[in-house]
Scaffold this motif. Structure first.
Motif, PDB file in Angstrom:
ATOM      1  N   VAL A  56       0.845  -1.199   0.000  1.00  0.00           N
ATOM      2  CA  VAL A  56       0.000   0.000   0.000  1.00  0.00           C
ATOM      3  C   VAL A  56       0.882   1.251   0.000  1.00  0.00           C
ATOM      4  O   VAL A  56       0.655   2.177  -0.790  1.00  0.00           O
ATOM      5  CB  VAL A  56      -0.969   0.006   1.206  1.00  0.00           C
ATOM      6  CG1 VAL A  56      -1.646   1.356   1.357  1.00  0.00           C
ATOM      7  CG2 VAL A  56      -2.012  -1.091   1.050  1.00  0.00           C
ATOM      8  N   HIS A  69      -9.764   3.440  -2.527  1.00  0.00           N
ATOM      9  CA  HIS A  69      -9.614   2.035  -2.143  1.00  0.00           C
ATOM     10  C   HIS A  69      -9.712   1.160  -3.397  1.00  0.00           C
ATOM     11  O   HIS A  69      -8.917   0.243  -3.587  1.00  0.00           O
ATOM     12  CB  HIS A  69     -10.686   1.677  -1.102  1.00  0.00           C
ATOM     13  CG  HIS A  69     -10.736   0.230  -0.759  1.00  0.00           C
ATOM     14  ND1 HIS A  69     -11.834  -0.550  -1.037  1.00  0.00           N
ATOM     15  CD2 HIS A  69      -9.839  -0.595  -0.172  1.00  0.00           C
ATOM     16  CE1 HIS A  69     -11.609  -1.774  -0.634  1.00  0.00           C
ATOM     17  NE2 HIS A  69     -10.400  -1.832  -0.097  1.00  0.00           N
ATOM     18  N   LEU A 120      -6.535   1.127  -5.384  1.00  0.00           N
ATOM     19  CA  LEU A 120      -5.515   0.265  -4.778  1.00  0.00           C
ATOM     20  C   LEU A 120      -5.826  -1.216  -4.984  1.00  0.00           C
ATOM     21  O   LEU A 120      -4.928  -2.008  -5.251  1.00  0.00           O
ATOM     22  CB  LEU A 120      -5.361   0.588  -3.294  1.00  0.00           C
ATOM     23  CG  LEU A 120      -4.605   1.880  -3.024  1.00  0.00           C
ATOM     24  CD1 LEU A 120      -4.801   2.339  -1.592  1.00  0.00           C
ATOM     25  CD2 LEU A 120      -3.127   1.715  -3.326  1.00  0.00           C
ATOM     26  N   LEU A 134      -6.726  -4.690   2.235  1.00  0.00           N
ATOM     27  CA  LEU A 134      -6.260  -3.368   1.820  1.00  0.00           C
ATOM     28  C   LEU A 134      -6.973  -2.266   2.584  1.00  0.00           C
ATOM     29  O   LEU A 134      -6.353  -1.286   3.003  1.00  0.00           O
ATOM     30  CB  LEU A 134      -6.428  -3.199   0.311  1.00  0.00           C
ATOM     31  CG  LEU A 134      -5.533  -4.116  -0.529  1.00  0.00           C
ATOM     32  CD1 LEU A 134      -5.835  -3.956  -2.002  1.00  0.00           C
ATOM     33  CD2 LEU A 134      -4.062  -3.860  -0.245  1.00  0.00           C
ATOM     34  N   LEU A 173      -5.223   0.500   4.967  1.00  0.00           N
ATOM     35  CA  LEU A 173      -5.415   1.934   4.754  1.00  0.00           C
ATOM     36  C   LEU A 173      -5.870   2.609   6.045  1.00  0.00           C
ATOM     37  O   LEU A 173      -5.386   3.686   6.398  1.00  0.00           O
ATOM     38  CB  LEU A 173      -6.439   2.188   3.646  1.00  0.00           C
ATOM     39  CG  LEU A 173      -5.945   2.003   2.223  1.00  0.00           C
ATOM     40  CD1 LEU A 173      -7.116   2.004   1.253  1.00  0.00           C
ATOM     41  CD2 LEU A 173      -4.931   3.078   1.865  1.00  0.00           C
TER      42      LEU A 173
END
Length: 150
Positions: free
Chosen positions: A33, A46, A49, A63, A67
């Protein structure tokens, strides 16, 4: 796909030290990330990613949790640009090119998001403005047509 910077990224050891000094365990997902956010020239959602890291085997929940963790310790900044989509940026010091906070421009046609230099928008103190505006501690978001759509 988001634009990417051309400068060399931090080493694995530098990412590991950054995470540990922030009180987080150094995991492959967190490093992935950070690596993506480091390479991005615009805030990433999001979904951006997830798309960028799908071939590395990270699921959406992993993920998102990372984050959240990175945001809570102050390594990442979360921004809502008015379209109900959280976008994330690596928090950088003055030498890293980004100054927190900085304004963003969102195209009202294609949705492209651009980071603007901190000094590109100036707020003039006037009577009756809230203290946060005078102290420049507000998020500034500009909307309009980008050069491609205009």
């Amino acid at each position: 796909m988001a634009a990417r910077k051309t400068t060399s990224p931090p080493t694995l050891g530098e990412y590991q030290e950054l995470l540990r000094s922030s009180g987080l365990r150094s995991t492959a997902a967190r490093i992935a990330v950070l690596r993506e956010l480091e390479a991005a020239t615009t805030p990433l959602s999001h979904a951006d990613l997830v798309d960028a890291l799908k071939d590395e085997g990270y699921d959406r929940v992993t993920l998102y949790r990372n984050l959240t963790d990175l945001t809570e310790v102050g390594l990442v900044v979360r921004t809502d640009l008015g379209d109900r989509v959280w976008r994330f940026e690596l928090k950088r010091d003055a030498s890293g090119g980004h100054h927190d906070p900085h304004p963003h421009f969102t195209c009202t046609d294609c949705g492209a998001v651009s980071c603007l230099p901190a000094k590109s928008v100036r707020l003039a103190p006037t009577k009756g403005l809230p203290k946060a505006v005078v102290d420049s501690t507000v998020d500034i978001q500009l909307r309009g047509l980008c050069d491609r759509c205009g």
